[in-house]
Design a protein around this motif. Structure first.
Motif, mmCIF file in Angstrom:
data_model
loop_
_atom_site.group_PDB
_atom_site.id
_atom_site.type_symbol
_atom_site.label_atom_id
_atom_site.label_comp_id
_atom_site.label_asym_id
_atom_site.label_seq_id
_atom_site.Cartn_x
_atom_site.Cartn_y
_atom_site.Cartn_z
ATOM 1 N N SER A 256 12.259 47.523 39.344
ATOM 2 C CA SER A 256 12.648 48.786 38.284
ATOM 3 C C SER A 256 11.646 49.897 38.201
ATOM 4 C CB SER A 256 12.772 47.876 36.443
ATOM 5 O OG SER A 256 11.247 47.869 36.229
ATOM 6 N N PHE A 257 12.196 51.017 37.796
ATOM 7 C CA PHE A 257 11.575 52.181 37.716
ATOM 8 C C PHE A 257 10.288 52.025 36.703
ATOM 9 C CE2 PHE A 257 10.650 56.361 35.846
ATOM 10 C CZ PHE A 257 10.150 57.161 37.075
ATOM 11 N N LEU A 258 10.597 51.248 35.521
ATOM 12 C CA LEU A 258 9.399 51.352 34.400
ATOM 13 C C LEU A 258 8.251 50.348 35.060
ATOM 14 C CD1 LEU A 258 11.523 50.468 31.330
ATOM 15 C CD2 LEU A 258 10.381 52.461 31.644
ATOM 16 N N SER A 259 8.541 49.344 35.785
ATOM 17 C CA SER A 259 7.524 48.765 36.453
ATOM 18 C C SER A 259 6.848 49.644 37.277
ATOM 19 C CB SER A 259 8.007 47.422 37.093
ATOM 20 O OG SER A 259 9.036 47.642 38.140
ATOM 21 N N GLU A 260 7.442 50.437 38.114
ATOM 22 C CA GLU A 260 6.696 51.391 39.033
ATOM 23 C C GLU A 260 5.524 52.322 38.398
ATOM 24 O OE1 GLU A 260 6.814 51.358 42.334
ATOM 25 O OE2 GLU A 260 7.706 49.592 42.305
#
Length: 521
Positions: A256-260
């Motif tokens: 996910s982008f948030l984890s990135e």
């Protein structure tokens, strides 16, 4: 590299699609002259407004288009990702045409004119998302940088045309005729129709078709672009590369982008990308883009014709700077060098401009109020400073901000990150365009001093924060520049891709092709 004759269709597709960036430039270029035309002021009952109210009305007319562009980026994302780059360009052309029609038939209703500008801006915003993707995906890896330079050149060509169309209409058409302000708007309509029809004659991006697993259509698109028959060995090589790149992108989309965003190197890249876009729009160029005729008037060139002529020359300087960067400057030094040099030059010219405009505003006791006062020497210097600023910006902050944002982000979150930086760019443009007229009315010459200070801030920020990315591969090399580490899964995918395409080295270097997929805005 293929011969120029084999690239003919590629250049045809690029030129037709770049018409959208020309329309974007035209929308920016003509409005500065449009809002000072006597017929425009009379048609919308603006000629008797106070200086403050007139500044507000002009600000809304300009800003409505930019707000539309900001809205157009996210509105176009589902069209671009699901239906393709070419269809998204046609979607932008439809919006552009509708906006032009609303403006043409606004008659005495300024609100309707502003709505037309809003819709027109949505079309331009959609194009800023689709066009760079389309250009990067139809070109060979070695030609992508050049085509992105052509993208910038078309913007400046459109802006130059917009400046001079407004000047010619003021010079040749009567001030009491609505045709004077309607001709520049009508050219928007004609340009949108050309883009709409032209896009029907060019193929969809082969890389997008590969992402949709539509490989027969992808081969046909490649065959047309490369002017080679389906089944040609070079087309097979490119097809396998695209399949591998698509597989790589799909495997890396699981995170996910948030984890990135939890990764320090990703946050640093976003800091650099967002900072570049904010400073790019804040150091003064947008004040010149939209209000240069008004600025030239404040420097002493009080006639509408003189200010429009100078604004047209301003557009020519922007085009020359874009050509200089694309064909010369980018070949000699790195991004940091040009950004720092550009900031220094812009800072000096803005401070000198501030002083000259202040001197121009001081009445000369020897002047006869009943006579036409010639333009003072400081007024001439003011114009020269605007031109020097424009050239310095055009070989530094103008193109480099977009280029850096297109290359610094990891492959699997490239589009998302660049959508963020693009929206930030348009939001910053809105703020500067909306604030310029009232600030000019309130601060006058002091506004240029403030912009000079922002140029100095940009110099320090680049020196401390922005790393050199010129010539750095967008894979692991770029990770190392920003202090990141390549994830284990990504390394495995890269190894698989390298093994899959080992036999294709005779056609091109595998890594450079993957490293540039897909540069967005």
């Amino acid at each position: 590299m293929a011969s120029s004759s084999s690239d003919r269709n590629l250049y045809i597709a690029a030129l037709i699609s770049c018409f959208s960036s020309g329309l974007l430039g035209y929308s920016m270029g003509f409005i500065g002259g449009e809002i000072v035309l006597p017929s425009f002021l009379a048609s919308f009952h603006l000629e008797h407004l106070s200086a403050k109210d007139l500044a507000l009305a002009r600000s809304v007319s300009v800003t409505a288009w930019i707000v539309g562009a900001l809205v157009g980026v996210p509105a176009a994302m589902p069209v671009c990702s699901k239906f393709g780059r070419r269809l998204c360009l046609q979607f932008s052309a439809v919006l552009y045409v509708i906006g032009a029609v609303l403006q043409l038939f606004s008659k005495n209703e300024l609100k309707l004119f502003e709505v037309g500008r809003l819709v027109n801006g949505m079309g331009s915003g959609a194009a800023t998302l689709a066009l760079p993707l389309y250009l990067s995906e139809i070109a060979r890896a070695s030609e992508r940088g050049f085509l992105m330079g052509v993208y910038q050149i078309f913007i400046q060509l459109g802006a130059l045309l917009g400046f001079w169309i407004a000047f010619l209409c003021q010079s040749t058409l009567p001030d009491d005729s609505m045709v004077q302000w309607q001709v520049p708007v009508a050219l928007q309509f004609a340009g949108g129709v050309v883009l709409l029809l032209g896009c029907a004659a060019i193929p969809e991006s082969p890389l997008f078709l590969a992402s949709q697993s539509n490989y027969p259509a992808m081969e046909k698109s490649l065959a047309w672009l490369r002017r080679r028959p389906v089944g040609d060995p070079s087309l097979l090589a490119e097809r396998l590369e695209m399949e591998a790149a698509t597989e790589l992108g799909e495997k890396l989309k699981g995170t996910s982008f948030l984890s990135e965003l939890k990764k320090a190197d990703v946050r640093r890249r976003l800091h650099v990308g967002v900072g570049l876009m904010v400073l790019q729009t804040s150091i003064g160029i947008n004040s010149l883009n939209y209000y240069s005729p008004i600025i030239f008037m404040s420097a002493g060139f009080t006639s509408v014709r003189a200010s429009l002529f100078l604004a047209g020359t301003f557009g020519l300087i922007k085009l020359v700077a874009s050509l200089a960067f694309t064909f010369k400057c980018v070949r000699y030094r790195g991004n940091r060098f040009w950004l720092i040099l550009g900031s220094a030059a812009c800072c000096i010219t803005m401070l000198i401009l501030s002083y000259c405009v202040r001197r121009s505003a001081i009445p000369d006791p020897d002047d006869n109020p009943n006579e036409v006062t010639p333009v003072k020497f400081v007024g001439v210097v003011s114009v020269l400073m605007v031109y020097v600023f424009t050239f310095a910006y055009g070989v530094s902050w103008g193109p480099i901000s977009w280029n850096v944002c297109a290359e610094i982000f990891p492959l699997h979150i490239n589009s998302t990150c660049c959508a963020i930086t693009t929206c930030v760019q348009w939001a910053s443009v809105i703020l500067t365009a909306a604030a310029t007229p009232p600030l000019l009315a309130i601060l006058g010459w002091a506004l240029y001093a403030i912009l000079g200070g922002l140029c100095f801030v940009s110099l320090i920020w680049v020196a401390l924060v922005v790393p050199e990315t010129r010539g750095v591969g967008v894979g692991q090399e770029m990770d190392e520049v920003f202090g990141g580490e390549t994830a284990g899964e990504e390394e495995e995918v890269l190894i698989d891709v390298a093994e899959t395409t080992a036999l294709l080295e005779q056609h091109r270097r595998r890594r450079s092709s993957l490293a540039t997929y897909p540069p967005p805005l």
